[in-house]
Design a protein around this motif. Structure first.
Motif, PDB file in Angstrom:
ATOM      1  N   LEU A   1       0.812  -1.212   0.000  1.00 18.07           N
ATOM      2  CA  LEU A   1       0.000   0.000   0.000  1.00 18.07           C
ATOM      3  C   LEU A   1       0.850   1.269   0.000  1.00 18.07           C
ATOM      4  CD1 LEU A   1      -3.076   0.468  -0.041  1.00 18.07           C
ATOM      5  CD2 LEU A   1      -2.988   0.800   2.440  1.00 18.07           C
ATOM      6  N   THR A   2       2.171   1.140  -0.114  1.00 19.70           N
ATOM      7  CA  THR A   2       3.013   2.347  -0.093  1.00 19.70           C
ATOM      8  C   THR A   2       2.794   3.214  -1.323  1.00 19.70           C
ATOM      9  OG1 THR A   2       4.803   0.972  -0.978  1.00 19.70           O
ATOM     10  CG2 THR A   2       4.831   1.422   1.396  1.00 19.70           C
ATOM     11  N   TYR A   3       2.399   2.595  -2.434  1.00 18.08           N
ATOM     12  CA  TYR A   3       2.130   3.385  -3.641  1.00 18.08           C
ATOM     13  C   TYR A   3       1.038   4.416  -3.364  1.00 18.08           C
ATOM     14  CZ  TYR A   3      -2.382   1.162  -4.457  1.00 18.08           C
ATOM     15  OH  TYR A   3      -3.690   0.772  -4.333  1.00 18.08           O
ATOM     16  N   PHE A   4       0.068   4.030  -2.525  1.00 19.73           N
ATOM     17  CA  PHE A   4      -1.044   4.922  -2.214  1.00 19.73           C
ATOM     18  C   PHE A   4      -0.607   6.020  -1.240  1.00 19.73           C
ATOM     19  CE2 PHE A   4      -4.524   5.789   0.888  1.00 19.73           C
ATOM     20  CZ  PHE A   4      -5.308   6.568   0.058  1.00 19.73           C
ATOM     21  N   THR A   5       0.059   5.643  -0.147  1.00 17.98           N
ATOM     22  CA  THR A   5       0.445   6.649   0.857  1.00 17.98           C
ATOM     23  C   THR A   5       1.499   7.596   0.300  1.00 17.98           C
ATOM     24  OG1 THR A   5       2.038   5.067   1.795  1.00 17.98           O
ATOM     25  CG2 THR A   5      -0.142   5.179   2.817  1.00 17.98           C
ATOM     26  N   ASP A   6       2.370   7.110  -0.587  1.00 17.00           N
ATOM     27  CA  ASP A   6       3.390   7.981  -1.187  1.00 17.00           C
ATOM     28  C   ASP A   6       2.769   9.016  -2.118  1.00 17.00           C
ATOM     29  OD1 ASP A   6       5.352   6.694   0.189  1.00 17.00           O
ATOM     30  OD2 ASP A   6       6.047   5.460  -1.481  1.00 17.00           O
ATOM     31  N   SER A   7       1.569   8.718  -2.606  1.00 18.54           N
ATOM     32  CA  SER A   7       0.910   9.661  -3.515  1.00 18.54           C
ATOM     33  C   SER A   7       0.211  10.798  -2.776  1.00 18.54           C
ATOM     34  CB  SER A   7      -0.113   8.917  -4.380  1.00 18.54           C
ATOM     35  OG  SER A   7      -1.221   8.487  -3.592  1.00 18.54           O
ATOM     36  N   LEU A   8       0.122  10.680  -1.462  1.00 21.76           N
ATOM     37  CA  LEU A   8      -0.571  11.693  -0.658  1.00 21.76           C
ATOM     38  C   LEU A   8       0.409  12.770  -0.211  1.00 21.76           C
ATOM     39  CD1 LEU A   8      -2.642   9.261   1.600  1.00 21.76           C
ATOM     40  CD2 LEU A   8      -3.465  10.508  -0.414  1.00 21.76           C
ATOM     41  N   GLU A   9      -0.040  14.008  -0.204  1.00 23.67           N
ATOM     42  CA  GLU A   9       0.829  15.125   0.152  1.00 23.67           C
ATOM     43  C   GLU A   9       1.402  14.970   1.555  1.00 23.67           C
ATOM     44  OE1 GLU A   9       0.617  20.024   0.538  1.00 23.67           O
ATOM     45  OE2 GLU A   9      -0.985  18.906  -0.477  1.00 23.67           O
ATOM     46  N   GLU A  10       0.572  14.493   2.505  1.00 21.74           N
ATOM     47  CA  GLU A  10       1.022  14.318   3.891  1.00 21.74           C
ATOM     48  C   GLU A  10       1.461  12.885   4.167  1.00 21.74           C
ATOM     49  OE1 GLU A  10       1.389  16.672   6.095  1.00 21.74           O
ATOM     50  OE2 GLU A  10       0.629  18.242   4.762  1.00 21.74           O
TER      51      GLU A  10
ATOM     52  N   VAL B   1       1.745   9.201   5.306  1.00 21.25           N
ATOM     53  CA  VAL B   1       1.054   8.438   6.345  1.00 21.25           C
ATOM     54  C   VAL B   1       0.455   9.352   7.417  1.00 21.25           C
ATOM     55  CG1 VAL B   1       2.427   6.344   6.022  1.00 21.25           C
ATOM     56  CG2 VAL B   1       3.190   8.098   7.650  1.00 21.25           C
ATOM     57  N   ASN B   2       0.767  10.636   7.379  1.00 19.55           N
ATOM     58  CA  ASN B   2       0.186  11.596   8.323  1.00 19.55           C
ATOM     59  C   ASN B   2      -1.121  12.190   7.799  1.00 19.55           C
ATOM     60  OD1 ASN B   2       2.258  11.416  10.313  1.00 19.55           O
ATOM     61  ND2 ASN B   2       3.582  12.620   8.972  1.00 19.55           N
ATOM     62  N   THR B   3      -1.615  11.659   6.695  1.00 16.35           N
ATOM     63  CA  THR B   3      -2.910  12.085   6.150  1.00 16.35           C
ATOM     64  C   THR B   3      -4.035  11.483   6.998  1.00 16.35           C
ATOM     65  OG1 THR B   3      -1.968  12.116   3.923  1.00 16.35           O
ATOM     66  CG2 THR B   3      -4.376  12.080   4.111  1.00 16.35           C
ATOM     67  N   TYR B   4      -5.027  12.305   7.296  1.00 22.11           N
ATOM     68  CA  TYR B   4      -6.164  11.816   8.082  1.00 22.11           C
ATOM     69  C   TYR B   4      -7.107  10.993   7.204  1.00 22.11           C
ATOM     70  CZ  TYR B   4      -5.163  14.450  12.324  1.00 22.11           C
ATOM     71  OH  TYR B   4      -4.603  14.913  13.477  1.00 22.11           O
ATOM     72  N   LEU B   5      -7.717   9.985   7.811  1.00 20.32           N
ATOM     73  CA  LEU B   5      -8.770   9.216   7.138  1.00 20.32           C
ATOM     74  C   LEU B   5     -10.104   9.906   7.401  1.00 20.32           C
ATOM     75  CD1 LEU B   5      -7.756   5.521   7.956  1.00 20.32           C
ATOM     76  CD2 LEU B   5      -7.332   6.815   5.872  1.00 20.32           C
ATOM     77  N   GLY B   6     -10.806  10.270   6.319  1.00 14.07           N
ATOM     78  CA  GLY B   6     -12.054  10.992   6.476  1.00 14.07           C
ATOM     79  C   GLY B   6     -11.811  12.456   6.795  1.00 14.07           C
ATOM     80  N   THR B   7     -12.890  13.179   6.955  1.00 15.84           N
ATOM     81  CA  THR B   7     -12.788  14.632   7.173  1.00 15.84           C
ATOM     82  C   THR B   7     -13.331  15.060   8.542  1.00 15.84           C
ATOM     83  OG1 THR B   7     -14.919  14.895   6.041  1.00 15.84           O
ATOM     84  CG2 THR B   7     -12.910  15.142   4.706  1.00 15.84           C
ATOM     85  N   GLU B   8     -13.461  14.104   9.474  1.00 14.53           N
ATOM     86  CA  GLU B   8     -13.992  14.450  10.794  1.00 14.53           C
ATOM     87  C   GLU B   8     -13.102  15.448  11.516  1.00 14.53           C
ATOM     88  OE1 GLU B   8     -13.722  11.421   9.656  1.00 14.53           O
ATOM     89  OE2 GLU B   8     -15.563  10.279   9.974  1.00 14.53           O
ATOM     90  N   TYR B   9     -11.772  15.280  11.397  1.00 13.48           N
ATOM     91  CA  TYR B   9     -10.829  16.131  12.125  1.00 13.48           C
ATOM     92  C   TYR B   9      -9.977  17.000  11.203  1.00 13.48           C
ATOM     93  CZ  TYR B   9     -12.050  12.953  15.910  1.00 13.48           C
ATOM     94  OH  TYR B   9     -12.741  12.222  16.830  1.00 13.48           O
ATOM     95  N   ASP B  10      -9.992  16.697   9.923  1.00 19.20           N
ATOM     96  CA  ASP B  10      -9.160  17.458   8.988  1.00 19.20           C
ATOM     97  C   ASP B  10      -9.888  17.523   7.652  1.00 19.20           C
ATOM     98  OD1 ASP B  10      -7.273  18.530   7.287  1.00 19.20           O
ATOM     99  OD2 ASP B  10      -5.603  17.401   8.134  1.00 19.20           O
ATOM    100  N   GLU B  11     -10.180  18.734   7.196  1.00 22.37           N
ATOM    101  CA  GLU B  11     -10.921  18.883   5.944  1.00 22.37           C
ATOM    102  C   GLU B  11     -10.122  18.371   4.748  1.00 22.37           C
ATOM    103  OE1 GLU B  11      -9.641  23.555   5.102  1.00 22.37           O
ATOM    104  OE2 GLU B  11     -11.710  23.041   5.639  1.00 22.37           O
ATOM    105  N   ASN B  12      -8.821  18.206   4.910  1.00 28.75           N
ATOM    106  CA  ASN B  12      -7.981  17.675   3.833  1.00 28.75           C
ATOM    107  C   ASN B  12      -7.789  16.164   3.950  1.00 28.75           C
ATOM    108  OD1 ASN B  12      -7.464  20.272   2.682  1.00 28.75           O
ATOM    109  ND2 ASN B  12      -5.988  20.655   4.330  1.00 28.75           N
ATOM    110  N   GLY B  13      -8.576  15.525   4.820  1.00 25.92           N
ATOM    111  CA  GLY B  13      -8.491  14.075   4.959  1.00 25.92           C
ATOM    112  C   GLY B  13      -8.897  13.368   3.677  1.00 25.92           C
TER     113      GLY B  13
END
Length: 604
Positions: A475-484, A486-498
Motif C-alpha cells: 500500500l506504499t504506492y497509495f500513501t506515497d501519492s498523498l501530500e502528507e 502516512v500523516n494524512t487523516y482518514l475521512g474529514t472528521e478532524y481534517d478537511e484535507n483528509g
C-alpha cells in the motif's frame, strides 16, 4: 438495592467524581453571592445613617463597601473560569464512565444486544432524565450555589429573629410568627415533594413506551441524516414511510407531554403559591418590627433583598427533591457499572518467548449465547501446532467467528477450556493474553485519525515499522501519492484535507495494523468478505507470505485461503465435522468437497 441504598450509592459516587468541582463551586458561590449581600448590607447602613443625619459616617461606609466590592469581584472573576473548567471536565468524565466500563468488562457482555440497548438508554438518560447520574451531578452542583444564596439570605433576614421579650404587639411576639413561617416552609416542601412523586409515578408508567419510542425516533433520525442511506430512501420510496413514522411518534408523544408537563405545571404552581405565602409572612414580620419601632428604615432594603434571595434559593432547592421520585435511570446506570471487569479472572503473566512458541488447544469447548436455546458451539476438542496455518471454513452461522472469539478469550466458554501451552488460558492475565493475537475482523474499524495512527493504534509510533507494514501489504504506492503521506487523516472528521479510501484500501490498512503489532498468532476473520473471490485470493496469498512461520488462522465461508493453509477445519452447526489438508478433504465425500465444488470455478 432498594431506593435508599441506590441514592446513597449515587450520592457517594457523585461526590467521589465531582468533589474537586464542588469545592471550587462552593468558593465561587460564596464570592459571587457576597456581592449582592454587600450591596444590601451597605445600602441599608448608608440609608439608615443618612436618615439619622450622621453624614460623616457615610464616607466610611462607602470606602469600606468599595474596597470589599472590588476585592470580592476580583477573586470571583479569578475563580469562576477555574470552577467552570473543573465542572466541564467532570461532566465529560461522567458521560464517559459507562463507555469506559464497556471497554473494561468481559467482551461477551459488551457484545450482548441487551447490554447495547441498555447502554443506549443510559446515554439518553444522561441528557433527558433528571434522575440520571449526569443530571444528579448538575443538581448537586447547582445546590451548592443555592446553599450559598440561602446562607446569605438568612444572614440578611437575621434581624427578624432579634426581638426582646417585651417587644410584642397586641400580645403577639414576633417569634410566634417566625415559627409559623417555618411551618409554612415545611408544608410547602412536603406538598411539593408529594406532587413531584405523583407526577413522576405517571411518567414512570409511560417510561417503557417512551424508551421504545425514543429509540425508534433516534434510529430514523440517524438514518435520515446518513448520506449513504439517501440512496435507498430515494430508490425504494422510503421517504414517506420514514415521515409517517416520525409523525406518529410526535402524535403519540403528546400523551407523554400531557402527563409530564401537566404534572410539573402543578408542581411549579405549588412552588409559586408557596413562595407567595412565605413572602407574605416575611413582609408581615417586617411590618410588625417596623410597628414595634426597633427596625431602622434602611433595614427595609436589607429585608427586601433577603426575601428575594430566600425565595429564589428555596424554590430551586425544593426542586432538588424531585430527584427522589424516579430510580429507573440509576438502576440502568448501575446495571452497566456492575458488569464484571474482564481482568476478574487470571493473573499469571505470559512468558515472553522470542521463538513465538505459544501453542493453543481446546477441550470439550461449548458455548451458548445468553437467551438462546441452541448452543452455537458443541463439545469441540482440538490442538493446534505452533507455526502452522489453519483455515476455518463453513457456511454462515456455523460457529466460525464464535470459536475464534473463544480462542482469544473475548468470550468465556459455558463448558470446556481453552489452553495455552497446556495451561488453562483463564489462569493468565487477560490483557497479556490479548497481546498474543494480531486480528483483522470482518467488521474492522478505522478511526478518523492519521493513517499512521490507525496502523500503530497510538499517537507515538515507529515510522519505519509503519512503512514496513504498508510495504508488506502493498500500500506504499497509495500513501506515497498523498501530500502528507502516512500523516494524512482518514475521512474529514478532524481534517478537511483528509482522504476517503476505498474498501480494498481500508482492508489493507487494517491488515497493516495487524502486521505492525507483530503478535505471534495472526487471525483473519473474513476481512475480505466484501471483495470478489479473485481479489480475496490475492489478499490471502499475500498475507500468507507475510505471516511466514507464525501460527495463523484464516476464517471464511469462501475457500480462497485453503490453498495456503496446512490444515482445514470444517465447521457445520457448531461442530467441527472435518479436519485435514486441502488435498485430503477435496477428495473426501463431505461438506468441504461440496463447498469446494460450488466455488472452485472462482479459483481456477
Amino acid at each position: 438495592m432498594n431506593k435508599k441504598q441506590l441514592f446513597i450509592r449515587t450520592f457517594k459516587d457523585v461526590w467521589k467524581i465531582g468533589k474537586g468541582a464542588f469545592l471550587y463551586q462552593l468558593m465561587t458561590s460564596l464570592l459571587v453571592g457576597a456581592v449582592p449581600f454587600l450591596n444590601f448590607i451597605y445600602l441599608s447602613k448608608i440609608v439608615t445613617t443618612l436618615a439619622q443625619g450622621r453624614f460623616d459616617e457615610v464616607y466610611t461606609y462607602v470606602w469600606h463597601y468599595l474596597l470589599l466590592f472590588f476585592t470580592v469581584n476580583f477573586l470571583a472573576s479569578w475563580l469562576q473560569p477555574i470552577a467552570s473548567k473543573k465542572d466541564q471536565l467532570v461532566k465529560k468524565k461522567i458521560l464517559a464512565v459507562p463507555y469506559e466500563k464497556i471497554l473494561t468488562t468481559n467482551f461477551h457482555y459488551a457484545d450482548d444486544s441487551e447490554t447495547k440497548e441498555k447502554l443506549f438508554q443510559v446515554h439518553r438518560d444522561q441528557f433527558n432524565n433528571g434522575s440520571s447520574f449526569h443530571l444528579i451531578y448538575q443538581h448537586f452542583y447547582g445546590l451548592i450555589r443555592n446553599a450559598a444564596n440561602l446562607f446569605y439570605a438568612l444572614l440578611l433576614l437575621w434581624p427578624l429573629w432579634q426581638a426582646r421579650a417585651h417587644e410584642t404587639i397586641n400580645g403577639l411576639h414576633p417569634y410566634f410568627m417566625n415559627i409559623i413561617l417555618i411551618i409554612v416552609v415545611v408544608l410547602v416542601a412536603v406538598f411539593q415533594t408529594y406532587l413531584s412523586q405523583r407526577t413522576m409515578q405517571g411518567v414512570n408508567e409511560l417510561a417503557e413506551w417512551l424508551v421504545k419510542a425514543n429509540n425508534l425516533f433516534s434510529y430514523f433520525y440517524i438514518t435520515l441524516i446518513e448520506v449513504e442511506a439517501g440512496k435507498e430512501i430515494r430508490l425504494y420510496h422510503l421517504y414517506h414511510r420514514v415521515r409517517d413514522t416520525m409523525e406518529r411518534f410526535f402524535s403519540e408523544l403528546s400523551t407523554f407531554q400531557r402527563v409530564y408537563y401537566g404534572g410539573f405545571g402543578r408542581v411549579r404552581l405549588t412552588n409559586h403559591v408557596g413562595s407567595q405565602i412565605v413572602t407574605s409572612f416575611v413582609y408581615l414580620l417586617i411590618g410588625i418590627r417596623v410597628i414595634l419601632g426597633n427596625m431602622p428604615i434602611g433595614m427595609l432594603i436589607q429585608m427586601i433583598g433577603g426575601i428575594g434571595q430566600l425565595m429564589s434559593a428555596l424554590v430551586d432547592t425544593l426542586n432538588f427533591l424531585t430527584l427522589f421520585a424516579q430510580t429507573a435511570p440509576m438502576e440502568r446506570f448501575y446495571e452497566i457499572m456492575d458488569l464484571p471487569d474482564e481482568n476478574a479472572k487470571g493473573s499469571i503473566p505470559i512468558e515472553k518467548r522470542l521463538d513465538n512458541h505459544y501453542q493453543l488447544s481446546v477441550e470439550n469447548l461449548s458455548f451458548t449465547f445468553p437467551g438462546s436455546q441452541e448452543p452455537t458451539l458443541k463439545n469441540i476438542s482440538e490442538e493446534f501446532e505452533i507455526g502452522k496455518h489453519y483455515a476455518i471454513v463453513g457456511e454462515n452461522g456455523s460457529g466460525k467467528t464464535t470459536f475464534i472469539k473463544l480462542l482469544m478469550r473475548l468470550y468465556e466458554p459455558n463448558q470446556g477450556k481453552v489452553f495455552l501451552n497446556h495451561i488453562e488460558a483463564d489462569k493468565y492475565s487477560l490483557s497479556e493474553f490479548y497481546q498474543l493475537f494480531s486480528v483483522v475482523f470482518q467488521d474492522f474499524r478505522l478511526l478518523g485519525l492519521t493513517i499512521a495512527e490507525n496502523i500503530a493504534v497510538h499517537p507515538n509510533y515507529e515510522a519505519d515499522r509503519v512503512r514496513n507494514s504498508l510495504e508488506e501489504i502493498g500500500l506504499t504506492y497509495f500513501t506515497d501519492s498523498l501530500e502528507e503521506g502516512v500523516n494524512t487523516y482518514l475521512g474529514t472528521e478532524y481534517d478537511e484535507n483528509g482522504v476517503e479510501v476505498s474498501g480494498g484500501q481500508a482492508q489493507k490498512i487494517a491488515m497493516a495494523r495487524a502486521i505492525y503489532k507483530d503478535a505471534p498468532i495472526m487471525i483473519l476473520d473474513e476481512p475480505t468478505a466484501a471483495l470478489d473471490p479473485v481479489a480475496e485470493f490475492e489478499i490471502y496469498q499475500k498475507f500468507s507470505e507475510i505471516v511466514k512461520d507464525k501460527t495463523a488462522f484464516y476464517i471464511s465461508h469462501r475457500l480462497s485461503s485453503c490453498r495456503f493453509c496446512d490444515e482445514i477445519l470444517v465447521f457445520d452447526q457448531g461442530s467441527i465435522i472435518q479436519r485435514g489438508t486441502h488435498e485430503e478433504l477435496v477428495k473426501e465425500r463431505g461438506k468441504y468437497q461440496d463447498l469446494w465444488q460450488a466455488q472452485a470455478q472462482y479459483y481456477q
